[in-house]
Motif scaffolding. Structure first.
Motif, short mmCIF file in Angstrom:
data_model
loop_
_atom_site.label_atom_id
_atom_site.label_comp_id
_atom_site.label_asym_id
_atom_site.label_seq_id
_atom_site.Cartn_x
_atom_site.Cartn_y
_atom_site.Cartn_z
N ALA A 1 38.91 39.22 42.52
CA ALA A 1 38.05 40.32 42.95
C ALA A 1 36.59 39.94 42.71
CB ALA A 1 38.40 41.59 42.18
N THR A 2 35.69 40.41 43.58
CA THR A 2 34.28 40.08 43.44
C THR A 2 33.46 41.34 43.20
OG1 THR A 2 33.99 40.19 45.85
CG2 THR A 2 34.45 38.02 44.88
N PHE A 3 32.32 41.14 42.53
CA PHE A 3 31.46 42.25 42.13
C PHE A 3 30.00 41.86 42.29
CE2 PHE A 3 35.06 41.64 39.27
CZ PHE A 3 35.84 42.73 39.63
N SER A 4 29.14 42.86 42.44
CA SER A 4 27.71 42.60 42.51
C SER A 4 27.10 42.57 41.11
CB SER A 4 27.00 43.64 43.38
OG SER A 4 27.23 44.93 42.88
N LEU A 5 27.77 43.17 40.13
CA LEU A 5 27.29 43.20 38.75
C LEU A 5 28.25 42.47 37.83
CD1 LEU A 5 26.32 46.97 38.57
CD2 LEU A 5 24.78 45.04 38.93
N ASP A 6 27.71 41.88 36.76
CA ASP A 6 28.56 41.24 35.76
C ASP A 6 29.32 42.33 35.01
OD1 ASP A 6 29.71 39.37 34.15
OD2 ASP A 6 27.91 38.91 33.01
N ARG A 7 30.60 42.11 34.76
CA ARG A 7 31.44 43.10 34.09
C ARG A 7 32.14 42.47 32.90
NH1 ARG A 7 32.95 47.51 37.43
NH2 ARG A 7 32.01 47.38 39.48
N GLN A 8 32.56 43.30 31.96
CA GLN A 8 33.32 42.83 30.81
C GLN A 8 34.80 42.67 31.17
OE1 GLN A 8 32.10 41.92 27.76
NE2 GLN A 8 30.12 42.16 28.75
N THR A 9 35.32 43.61 31.97
CA THR A 9 36.71 43.56 32.41
C THR A 9 36.78 43.90 33.89
OG1 THR A 9 37.11 45.86 31.81
CG2 THR A 9 37.67 44.21 30.16
N CYS A 10 37.79 43.38 34.55
CA CYS A 10 37.99 43.63 35.97
C CYS A 10 38.65 45.00 36.17
CB CYS A 10 38.89 42.54 36.55
SG CYS A 10 39.31 42.81 38.29
N PRO A 11 38.05 45.85 37.01
CA PRO A 11 38.67 47.16 37.25
C PRO A 11 39.94 47.05 38.10
CG PRO A 11 36.71 46.91 38.60
CD PRO A 11 36.78 45.71 37.70
N ASP A 12 40.14 45.93 38.78
CA ASP A 12 41.33 45.76 39.61
C ASP A 12 42.56 45.34 38.79
OD1 ASP A 12 39.76 46.41 41.75
OD2 ASP A 12 39.66 44.40 42.57
N CYS A 13 42.38 44.34 37.92
CA CYS A 13 43.55 43.82 37.20
C CYS A 13 43.43 43.91 35.68
CB CYS A 13 43.80 42.36 37.61
SG CYS A 13 42.61 41.19 36.94
N GLY A 14 42.23 44.25 35.17
CA GLY A 14 42.04 44.33 33.73
C GLY A 14 41.72 42.99 33.09
N GLY A 15 41.55 41.94 33.91
CA GLY A 15 41.25 40.61 33.39
C GLY A 15 39.90 40.56 32.68
N CYS A 16 39.76 39.62 31.77
CA CYS A 16 38.54 39.51 30.97
C CYS A 16 37.69 38.29 31.30
CB CYS A 16 38.91 39.47 29.49
SG CYS A 16 39.70 40.97 28.92
N VAL A 17 38.09 37.49 32.28
CA VAL A 17 37.35 36.28 32.63
C VAL A 17 36.64 36.53 33.96
CG1 VAL A 17 37.47 33.82 33.05
CG2 VAL A 17 39.06 34.87 31.45
N ILE A 18 35.36 36.90 33.86
CA ILE A 18 34.55 37.17 35.05
C ILE A 18 33.34 36.25 34.97
CG2 ILE A 18 33.18 38.86 36.29
CD1 ILE A 18 35.17 40.97 35.25
N ASP A 19 33.20 35.38 35.97
CA ASP A 19 32.13 34.39 36.00
C ASP A 19 31.31 34.51 37.27
OD1 ASP A 19 32.71 33.12 33.55
OD2 ASP A 19 34.24 31.87 34.51
N ARG A 20 30.15 33.91 37.24
CA ARG A 20 29.30 33.84 38.42
C ARG A 20 29.98 32.94 39.45
NH1 ARG A 20 24.32 35.56 39.11
NH2 ARG A 20 23.11 34.63 40.77
N ILE A 21 29.97 33.34 40.71
CA ILE A 21 30.62 32.57 41.77
C ILE A 21 29.87 31.28 42.04
CG2 ILE A 21 31.21 32.54 44.24
CD1 ILE A 21 31.67 35.58 43.99
#
Length: 55
Positions: A27-47
């Motif tokens: 899933a992609t986002f415009s803002l950096d997040r702590q957790t993914c709202p789609d799956c609850g994952g904790c690894v969110i990095d800059r594309i």
């Protein structure tokens, strides 16, 4: 990662405003997040770091 997952990632990252991606579900986002709202994952990095890091 399966071919379908790779294609879904390309489609989801078509929006240039979305610069962060959940490494668990893609899933992609415009803002950096702590957790993914789609799956609850904790690894969110800059594309893409192009334009962010200068030589």
């Amino acid at each position: 990662m399966s071919l379908a997952e790779k294609l879904a990632r390309v489609v989801r990252t078509a929006d240039p405003e979305e610069t962060y991606e959940c490494k668990d579900c893609g899933a992609t986002f415009s803002l950096d997040r702590q957790t993914c709202p789609d799956c609850g994952g904790c690894v969110i990095d800059r594309i893409d770091w192009d334009g962010v890091v200068s030589d």
